[in-house]
Design a protein around this motif. Sequence first.
Motif, PDB file in Angstrom:
ATOM      1  N   SER A  47       0.980  -1.281   0.195  1.00  0.00           N
ATOM      2  CA  SER A  47       0.155  -0.013   0.089  1.00  0.00           C
ATOM      3  C   SER A  47       0.924   1.224   0.049  1.00  0.00           C
ATOM      4  O   SER A  47       1.897   1.207   0.726  1.00  0.00           O
ATOM      5  CB  SER A  47      -0.847   0.136   1.192  1.00  0.00           C
ATOM      6  OG  SER A  47      -1.778   1.201   1.301  1.00  0.00           O
ATOM      7  N   LEU A  48       0.421   2.223  -0.645  1.00  0.00           N
ATOM      8  CA  LEU A  48       1.180   3.514  -0.773  1.00  0.00           C
ATOM      9  C   LEU A  48       0.448   4.471   0.296  1.00  0.00           C
ATOM     10  O   LEU A  48       0.839   5.801   0.220  1.00  0.00           O
ATOM     11  CB  LEU A  48       1.135   3.984  -2.419  1.00  0.00           C
ATOM     12  CG  LEU A  48       1.980   3.382  -3.056  1.00  0.00           C
ATOM     13  CD1 LEU A  48       2.031   3.858  -4.594  1.00  0.00           C
ATOM     14  CD2 LEU A  48       3.597   3.445  -2.713  1.00  0.00           C
ATOM     15  N   LYS A  49      -0.574   4.065   0.923  1.00  0.00           N
ATOM     16  CA  LYS A  49      -1.503   5.085   1.554  1.00  0.00           C
ATOM     17  C   LYS A  49      -1.361   4.617   3.154  1.00  0.00           C
ATOM     18  O   LYS A  49      -2.246   5.090   3.893  1.00  0.00           O
ATOM     19  CB  LYS A  49      -2.888   5.088   1.221  1.00  0.00           C
ATOM     20  CG  LYS A  49      -3.073   5.221  -0.449  1.00  0.00           C
ATOM     21  CD  LYS A  49      -4.619   5.278  -0.711  1.00  0.00           C
ATOM     22  CE  LYS A  49      -4.633   5.602  -2.213  1.00  0.00           C
ATOM     23  NZ  LYS A  49      -6.172   5.588  -2.598  1.00  0.00           N
ATOM     24  N   GLY A  50      -0.370   3.959   3.510  1.00  0.00           N
ATOM     25  CA  GLY A  50      -0.279   3.673   4.907  1.00  0.00           C
ATOM     26  C   GLY A  50      -1.400   2.621   5.292  1.00  0.00           C
ATOM     27  O   GLY A  50      -1.582   2.184   6.349  1.00  0.00           O
ATOM     28  N   PHE A  84     -10.854  -5.383 -17.668  1.00  0.00           N
ATOM     29  CA  PHE A  84      -9.288  -5.365 -17.776  1.00  0.00           C
ATOM     30  C   PHE A  84      -8.759  -4.647 -16.634  1.00  0.00           C
ATOM     31  O   PHE A  84      -9.362  -3.347 -16.398  1.00  0.00           O
ATOM     32  CB  PHE A  84      -8.784  -4.932 -19.127  1.00  0.00           C
ATOM     33  CG  PHE A  84      -7.359  -4.808 -19.129  1.00  0.00           C
ATOM     34  CD1 PHE A  84      -6.486  -5.861 -18.855  1.00  0.00           C
ATOM     35  CD2 PHE A  84      -6.725  -3.491 -19.393  1.00  0.00           C
ATOM     36  CE1 PHE A  84      -4.964  -5.661 -18.836  1.00  0.00           C
ATOM     37  CE2 PHE A  84      -5.572  -3.061 -19.567  1.00  0.00           C
ATOM     38  CZ  PHE A  84      -4.481  -4.386 -19.345  1.00  0.00           C
ATOM     39  N   GLY A  85      -7.989  -4.868 -15.711  1.00  0.00           N
ATOM     40  CA  GLY A  85      -7.638  -4.079 -14.675  1.00  0.00           C
ATOM     41  C   GLY A  85      -8.345  -4.063 -13.281  1.00  0.00           C
ATOM     42  O   GLY A  85      -7.948  -3.564 -12.570  1.00  0.00           O
ATOM     43  N   THR A 127       3.058  -0.402 -12.454  1.00  0.00           N
ATOM     44  CA  THR A 127       1.995  -0.990 -13.532  1.00  0.00           C
ATOM     45  C   THR A 127       2.582  -2.369 -13.730  1.00  0.00           C
ATOM     46  O   THR A 127       3.420  -3.091 -13.334  1.00  0.00           O
ATOM     47  CB  THR A 127       2.569  -0.055 -14.980  1.00  0.00           C
ATOM     48  OG1 THR A 127       3.947  -0.363 -15.263  1.00  0.00           O
ATOM     49  CG2 THR A 127       2.314   1.519 -14.721  1.00  0.00           C
ATOM     50  N   ILE A 128       1.580  -2.783 -14.647  1.00  0.00           N
ATOM     51  CA  ILE A 128       1.388  -4.095 -15.099  1.00  0.00           C
ATOM     52  C   ILE A 128       1.380  -3.949 -16.612  1.00  0.00           C
ATOM     53  O   ILE A 128       0.313  -3.660 -17.237  1.00  0.00           O
ATOM     54  CB  ILE A 128       0.468  -5.359 -14.617  1.00  0.00           C
ATOM     55  CG1 ILE A 128       0.873  -5.264 -12.988  1.00  0.00           C
ATOM     56  CG2 ILE A 128       0.780  -6.690 -15.319  1.00  0.00           C
ATOM     57  CD1 ILE A 128      -0.312  -6.159 -12.347  1.00  0.00           C
ATOM     58  N   ASP A 154      -2.222   0.578 -14.447  1.00  0.00           N
ATOM     59  CA  ASP A 154      -1.527   1.526 -13.582  1.00  0.00           C
ATOM     60  C   ASP A 154      -2.226   1.548 -12.072  1.00  0.00           C
ATOM     61  O   ASP A 154      -3.064   2.200 -11.593  1.00  0.00           O
ATOM     62  CB  ASP A 154      -1.806   2.997 -14.072  1.00  0.00           C
ATOM     63  CG  ASP A 154      -0.712   3.987 -13.208  1.00  0.00           C
ATOM     64  OD1 ASP A 154      -0.176   3.594 -12.165  1.00  0.00           O
ATOM     65  OD2 ASP A 154      -0.561   5.080 -13.827  1.00  0.00           O
ATOM     66  N   LEU A 155      -1.649   0.452 -11.456  1.00  0.00           N
ATOM     67  CA  LEU A 155      -1.926   0.256  -9.872  1.00  0.00           C
ATOM     68  C   LEU A 155      -1.751   1.418  -9.117  1.00  0.00           C
ATOM     69  O   LEU A 155      -2.550   1.578  -8.117  1.00  0.00           O
ATOM     70  CB  LEU A 155      -1.316  -1.043  -9.593  1.00  0.00           C
ATOM     71  CG  LEU A 155      -1.849  -2.368 -10.537  1.00  0.00           C
ATOM     72  CD1 LEU A 155      -0.802  -3.529 -10.046  1.00  0.00           C
ATOM     73  CD2 LEU A 155      -3.283  -2.906  -9.879  1.00  0.00           C
ATOM     74  N   ARG A 156      -0.755   2.121  -9.275  1.00  0.00           N
ATOM     75  CA  ARG A 156      -0.360   3.154  -8.442  1.00  0.00           C
ATOM     76  C   ARG A 156      -1.533   4.406  -8.554  1.00  0.00           C
ATOM     77  O   ARG A 156      -2.029   4.778  -7.517  1.00  0.00           O
ATOM     78  CB  ARG A 156       0.958   3.638  -8.785  1.00  0.00           C
ATOM     79  CG  ARG A 156       1.236   5.154  -8.060  1.00  0.00           C
ATOM     80  CD  ARG A 156       2.529   5.725  -9.102  1.00  0.00           C
ATOM     81  NE  ARG A 156       3.777   5.188  -8.717  1.00  0.00           N
ATOM     82  CZ  ARG A 156       4.503   5.099  -7.794  1.00  0.00           C
ATOM     83  NH1 ARG A 156       4.171   6.027  -6.520  1.00  0.00           N
ATOM     84  NH2 ARG A 156       5.744   4.552  -7.430  1.00  0.00           N
ATOM     85  N   THR A 157      -1.895   4.705  -9.929  1.00  0.00           N
ATOM     86  CA  THR A 157      -2.968   5.479  -9.952  1.00  0.00           C
ATOM     87  C   THR A 157      -4.078   5.094  -9.519  1.00  0.00           C
ATOM     88  O   THR A 157      -5.068   5.743  -8.930  1.00  0.00           O
ATOM     89  CB  THR A 157      -2.772   6.167 -11.348  1.00  0.00           C
ATOM     90  OG1 THR A 157      -1.622   6.763 -11.589  1.00  0.00           O
ATOM     91  CG2 THR A 157      -3.696   7.357 -11.394  1.00  0.00           C
ATOM     92  N   LYS A 158      -4.466   3.825 -10.031  1.00  0.00           N
ATOM     93  CA  LYS A 158      -5.911   3.511  -9.860  1.00  0.00           C
ATOM     94  C   LYS A 158      -6.344   2.865  -8.647  1.00  0.00           C
ATOM     95  O   LYS A 158      -7.461   3.016  -8.125  1.00  0.00           O
ATOM     96  CB  LYS A 158      -6.252   2.306 -10.662  1.00  0.00           C
ATOM     97  CG  LYS A 158      -7.439   1.920 -10.962  1.00  0.00           C
ATOM     98  CD  LYS A 158      -7.826   0.674 -11.993  1.00  0.00           C
ATOM     99  CE  LYS A 158      -9.277   0.429 -12.435  1.00  0.00           C
ATOM    100  NZ  LYS A 158      -9.362  -0.486 -13.595  1.00  0.00           N
TER     101      LYS A 158
END
Length: 406
Positions: free
Chosen positions: A40-43, A60-61, A366-367, A382-386
């Motif tokens: 997680s990038l959000k703690g 997709f995604g 990303t993947i 884009d898993l970071r953004t999504k």
Amino acid sequence: MKLKFNLLSLVILLVFSNCQNDNHNPDLPHDSTFYIDYRSLKGLPDGVAVIELDPEAPNFGHISSKLELGVGVLPHHLYYNQTANKLYTTALGGSYLYQIKTGKDKNGQPQLVDATPIDTGENTVGENLFFTNDGRYFMTFMGGAGGQKDGSIGVFNANSNQLIKTIKAPIQDNPNQFIMYPHGISVNEEKGIMMVTSTIHPDLTTGMGNTCTLLDMNTYELKETYLVADSQTDMSSPVEVLLLRGKFPQYALATTMLGGDIWIAPYNAATKKYDAFSKIFDGSTQGLGWTLEMYIDDNSKLYVSFADPGKVLVFDISNLPQLKLLKTLTADKGAHHMVFFKTKKGKEVVAVQNNLLNIPNLNSGTISVIEIETGKTLGTVDLRTKYGILPESIEGTNGPGSYMHH
């Protein structure tokens, strides 16, 4: 004419009925959905997720299932056991190793149920697993018991998940044969040997390695430690090793993370060890660095990921020690683990997970789904953004997503 019309109608009806049944058959393999480890990038808690990766699919995604393991657990590598009926993830934190229980939802889609921590004893910072046919599995622990020049290999009972032995060989005791910062592991059961890499201290600064060590997989005794670098002072950080076996030529291959290269060593039947490693591919000549994973398909093609600038190189290994470059596939920075599958329209693709430990410029998050024949990127998630997460590894939901990995 009426008879022909009725036959045609019957055929159409049967085809339509079969399509309807296919869409709702819970036993069909779901070959375009995959498990991913994520941070997680959000703690929030890190965990495992199920994601659809067919660019031709309407969803997709989309992440359809998530299993949280905890804040700071940092799940790292996903593996199936020998019979592909148990799923595991190693982790850099938390309990370092978990068995993941999976199932299916009401539509027959893969679903994550829960995770069981496995006792790893004093061993910390879980990395790679290798399951053997005799009911064991081996696990590399880059942190060992937590020392500055540490590292260990855990031997587990594959039925009970109990730790049955910890293999340690400190460099302080013997600078010529040792285990330190192990990450990659590969086993040749027919020859009774295994090899581990010496990569880097878990904090990425305290120390680095430049060797691979060969062990007897039954006595656990060390047989030899090999230099996999241009010199003793070249801290190349070998990260993955692959002992070719079965129908493939009997060589050991190693990738060097900081060296950015591929190395090779031939098996010597007389000594029952490998001869010295030599560099077979110099990444710097192609503007490549951070060589990471190796995968082999059933047709003697080797896929190697280079995190910088984010490429996958495809080689022919049928004439080793000659390594023939066939093509270069473009992913994103941090190109790392891969899975292989066919899209709904039958296109053969590789999905590349693009992130290495959230290291700046190697953490696209990303993947990339790339058509192997044309090299065209068919889709990117884009898993970071999504989702606010970074993918750490990737594996199939219907068994391993590759032919040979370690």
